[in-house]
Design a protein around this motif. Structure first.
Motif, PDB file in Angstrom:
ATOM      1  N   THR A 164      -6.635 -77.140  23.168  1.00 37.42           N
ATOM      2  CA  THR A 164      -6.892 -75.722  22.905  1.00 37.42           C
ATOM      3  C   THR A 164      -7.935 -75.213  23.886  1.00 37.42           C
ATOM      4  O   THR A 164      -9.036 -75.785  23.995  1.00 37.42           O
ATOM      5  CB  THR A 164      -7.375 -75.512  21.464  1.00 37.42           C
ATOM      6  OG1 THR A 164      -6.381 -75.993  20.554  1.00 37.42           O
ATOM      7  CG2 THR A 164      -7.632 -74.032  21.179  1.00 37.42           C
ATOM      8  N   ILE A 165      -7.596 -74.130  24.603  1.00 35.62           N
ATOM      9  CA  ILE A 165      -8.498 -73.560  25.597  1.00 35.62           C
ATOM     10  C   ILE A 165      -8.526 -72.041  25.455  1.00 35.62           C
ATOM     11  O   ILE A 165      -7.640 -71.440  24.849  1.00 35.62           O
ATOM     12  CB  ILE A 165      -8.073 -73.939  27.032  1.00 35.62           C
ATOM     13  CG1 ILE A 165      -6.616 -73.526  27.293  1.00 35.62           C
ATOM     14  CG2 ILE A 165      -8.255 -75.419  27.266  1.00 35.62           C
ATOM     15  CD1 ILE A 165      -6.138 -73.840  28.697  1.00 35.62           C
ATOM     16  N   TYR A 166      -9.564 -71.435  26.031  1.00 34.93           N
ATOM     17  CA  TYR A 166      -9.708 -69.976  25.978  1.00 34.93           C
ATOM     18  C   TYR A 166      -9.281 -69.398  27.326  1.00 34.93           C
ATOM     19  O   TYR A 166      -9.790 -69.784  28.370  1.00 34.93           O
ATOM     20  CB  TYR A 166     -11.160 -69.593  25.683  1.00 34.93           C
ATOM     21  CG  TYR A 166     -11.322 -68.125  25.346  1.00 34.93           C
ATOM     22  CD1 TYR A 166     -11.246 -67.686  24.030  1.00 34.93           C
ATOM     23  CD2 TYR A 166     -11.534 -67.178  26.350  1.00 34.93           C
ATOM     24  CE1 TYR A 166     -11.382 -66.351  23.706  1.00 34.93           C
ATOM     25  CE2 TYR A 166     -11.660 -65.841  26.046  1.00 34.93           C
ATOM     26  CZ  TYR A 166     -11.584 -65.427  24.718  1.00 34.93           C
ATOM     27  OH  TYR A 166     -11.701 -64.087  24.410  1.00 34.93           O
TER      28      TYR A 166
ATOM     29  N   GLY B 177     -20.628 -74.601  31.318  1.00 33.75           N
ATOM     30  CA  GLY B 177     -20.885 -73.745  30.167  1.00 33.75           C
ATOM     31  C   GLY B 177     -19.676 -73.478  29.295  1.00 33.75           C
ATOM     32  O   GLY B 177     -19.804 -72.882  28.218  1.00 33.75           O
ATOM     33  N   GLU B 178     -18.498 -73.916  29.736  1.00 33.74           N
ATOM     34  CA  GLU B 178     -17.284 -73.686  28.950  1.00 33.74           C
ATOM     35  C   GLU B 178     -16.985 -74.886  28.061  1.00 33.74           C
ATOM     36  O   GLU B 178     -17.556 -75.963  28.221  1.00 33.74           O
ATOM     37  CB  GLU B 178     -16.106 -73.378  29.878  1.00 33.74           C
ATOM     38  CG  GLU B 178     -16.278 -72.082  30.652  1.00 33.74           C
ATOM     39  CD  GLU B 178     -15.050 -71.705  31.465  1.00 33.74           C
ATOM     40  OE1 GLU B 178     -14.822 -70.501  31.657  1.00 33.74           O
ATOM     41  OE2 GLU B 178     -14.330 -72.620  31.919  1.00 33.74           O
ATOM     42  N   LYS B 179     -16.068 -74.682  27.112  1.00 39.66           N
ATOM     43  CA  LYS B 179     -15.703 -75.749  26.186  1.00 39.66           C
ATOM     44  C   LYS B 179     -14.215 -75.674  25.889  1.00 39.66           C
ATOM     45  O   LYS B 179     -13.588 -74.613  25.977  1.00 39.66           O
ATOM     46  CB  LYS B 179     -16.495 -75.639  24.879  1.00 39.66           C
ATOM     47  CG  LYS B 179     -16.315 -74.303  24.175  1.00 39.66           C
ATOM     48  CD  LYS B 179     -17.249 -74.169  22.983  1.00 39.66           C
ATOM     49  CE  LYS B 179     -17.167 -72.755  22.386  1.00 39.66           C
ATOM     50  NZ  LYS B 179     -18.095 -72.585  21.261  1.00 39.66           N
TER      51      LYS B 179
ATOM     52  N   ASN C  47     -17.777 -80.165  25.606  1.00 40.80           N
ATOM     53  CA  ASN C  47     -18.716 -79.207  26.191  1.00 40.80           C
ATOM     54  C   ASN C  47     -18.969 -79.572  27.654  1.00 40.80           C
ATOM     55  O   ASN C  47     -19.447 -80.680  27.947  1.00 40.80           O
ATOM     56  CB  ASN C  47     -20.051 -79.232  25.437  1.00 40.80           C
ATOM     57  CG  ASN C  47     -19.915 -78.804  23.990  1.00 40.80           C
ATOM     58  OD1 ASN C  47     -19.126 -77.923  23.662  1.00 40.80           O
ATOM     59  ND2 ASN C  47     -20.695 -79.420  23.115  1.00 40.80           N
ATOM     60  N   TYR C  48     -18.673 -78.645  28.544  1.00 40.20           N
ATOM     61  CA  TYR C  48     -18.959 -78.856  29.966  1.00 40.20           C
ATOM     62  C   TYR C  48     -20.369 -78.339  30.257  1.00 40.20           C
ATOM     63  O   TYR C  48     -20.579 -77.157  30.494  1.00 40.20           O
ATOM     64  CB  TYR C  48     -17.906 -78.157  30.826  1.00 40.20           C
ATOM     65  CG  TYR C  48     -16.641 -78.965  30.958  1.00 40.20           C
ATOM     66  CD1 TYR C  48     -16.290 -79.564  32.158  1.00 40.20           C
ATOM     67  CD2 TYR C  48     -15.814 -79.174  29.856  1.00 40.20           C
ATOM     68  CE1 TYR C  48     -15.137 -80.334  32.275  1.00 40.20           C
ATOM     69  CE2 TYR C  48     -14.665 -79.944  29.955  1.00 40.20           C
ATOM     70  CZ  TYR C  48     -14.337 -80.524  31.161  1.00 40.20           C
ATOM     71  OH  TYR C  48     -13.205 -81.289  31.264  1.00 40.20           O
TER      72      TYR C  48
END
Length: 316
Positions: free
Chosen positions: A146-148, A280-282, A219-220
């Motif tokens: 699942t990604i945004y 900063g993305e997840k 969490n990146y």
């Protein structure tokens, strides 16, 4: 006669009540509204050989990709957000040729000229933003990530290599997808396990790993460009007793002539993960941890020396 009249009146009253109830139900009920998979944010993707079979248009927001690999080779899917004005035709004309030339030279052992070939990539290639996807997935397996997604033009790709060293992208695993301003109804998943990844601390687990179905948030913390011109990602791999982790580490470097090349090293089953994201993305991926040996590993050169490898065992 009196009894007959009473029965008749009762029957008429009952019929009227039923008719009124039916009319009310008809007024209250509405036609069933069909919700498309894109609106739900549930995106099936199928590979049977060297292709991505999925929708050409998606909604922005959270999207869950259910990637079924029915082929005979290891694959993954990565979503690249392209700069404005660039399309898949630009990729075919300007990006694939340098990569094809460079890999051919690597296979011939000419690393110096291979690096020069990669230097022919267009300047806009550096503007591509990697927005995640699945990790590596073995044949006859399914990965769920699942990604945004923000609105824009994306390329879905797989750059694993065939037995002869040629890229899967050059054999059809390159698909253009438009993400619209309309948003999905999917909410952000609730994780059972949290994992941080960075270029300094490597892969760090924030929770204990247990068996069963898990939703892993990745969490990146940061992102960087390593010697293979790419950043880090997370792949979950199950391995058999006696399998050589050294062979896996070596295979995870595409710049090695044997790296990311079919066949995959023996004794390993790739179960997905979370592909490259920006700092900063997840993203989230789902797994079913059955008893056995596992490793989280990033697709970078010498992942063990970068602390981008972590083994664990699920007991009975």
């Amino acid at each position: 006669m009196r009894y007959l009249i009473i029965v008749l009146l009762a029957a008429i009253t009952l019929t009227n009540c039923k008719e009124k109830k039916t009319e009310k139900e008809g007024m209250d009920s509405e036609p069933a509204v069909l919700i498309s998979p894109q609106q739900k944010g549930e995106i099936p993707v199928l590979t049977q050989s060297m292709e991505f079979i999925t929708s050409d248009t998606l909604r922005s927001g959270w999207n869950t990709f259910i990637y079924e690999n029915r082929s005979t080779e290891v694959h993954f899917l990565l979503l690249d957000l392209y700069p404005a004005g660039k399309t898949v035709e630009n990729t075919k004309a300007e990006v694939l040729p340098p990569f094809d030339e460079g890999m051919k030279l690597i296979m011939e052992g000419d690393m110096e000229n291979a690096v020069a070939a990669f230097g022919k990539l267009p300047a806009w290639f550096q503007e591509i933003k990697f927005k995640g996807g699945t990790g590596l997935i073995s044949p006859r397996h399914t990965a769920k990530s699942t990604i945004y997604l923000v609105p824009g033009r994306y390329i879905m790709e797989c750059y694993v290599k065939m037995f002869n060293g040629e890229w899967h992208t050059s054999h059809g695993m390159l698909k253009e997808i438009i993400v619209t301003d309309d948003t999905t109804e999917l909410e952000e998943p609730q994780p059972t396990i949290t994992l941080d990844i960075s270029s300094t601390a490597g892969i760090v687990l924030r929770d204990s790993l247990t068996g069963g179905k898990q939703i892993i948030r990745t969490n990146y913390v940061d992102q960087t460009v390593y010697e293979h011109f790419l950043g880090h990602d997370v792949n979950l791999v199950r391995y058999e007793n006696g399998a050589s982790l050294d062979s896996l580490i070596k295979w995870m470097n595409w710049m090695d002539p044997r790296g990311l090349r079919s066949p995959a090293p023996e004794g390993f089953t790739f179960l997905g993960g979370m592909n490259n994201l920006s700092a900063g993305e997840k993203g989230y991926f789902e797994v079913d941890l059955t008893p056995g040996n596992y490793v989280f590993i990033s697709e970078v050169p010498e992942a063990d020396k970068k602390r981008l490898l972590r083994t664990f065992t699920i007991s009975n």
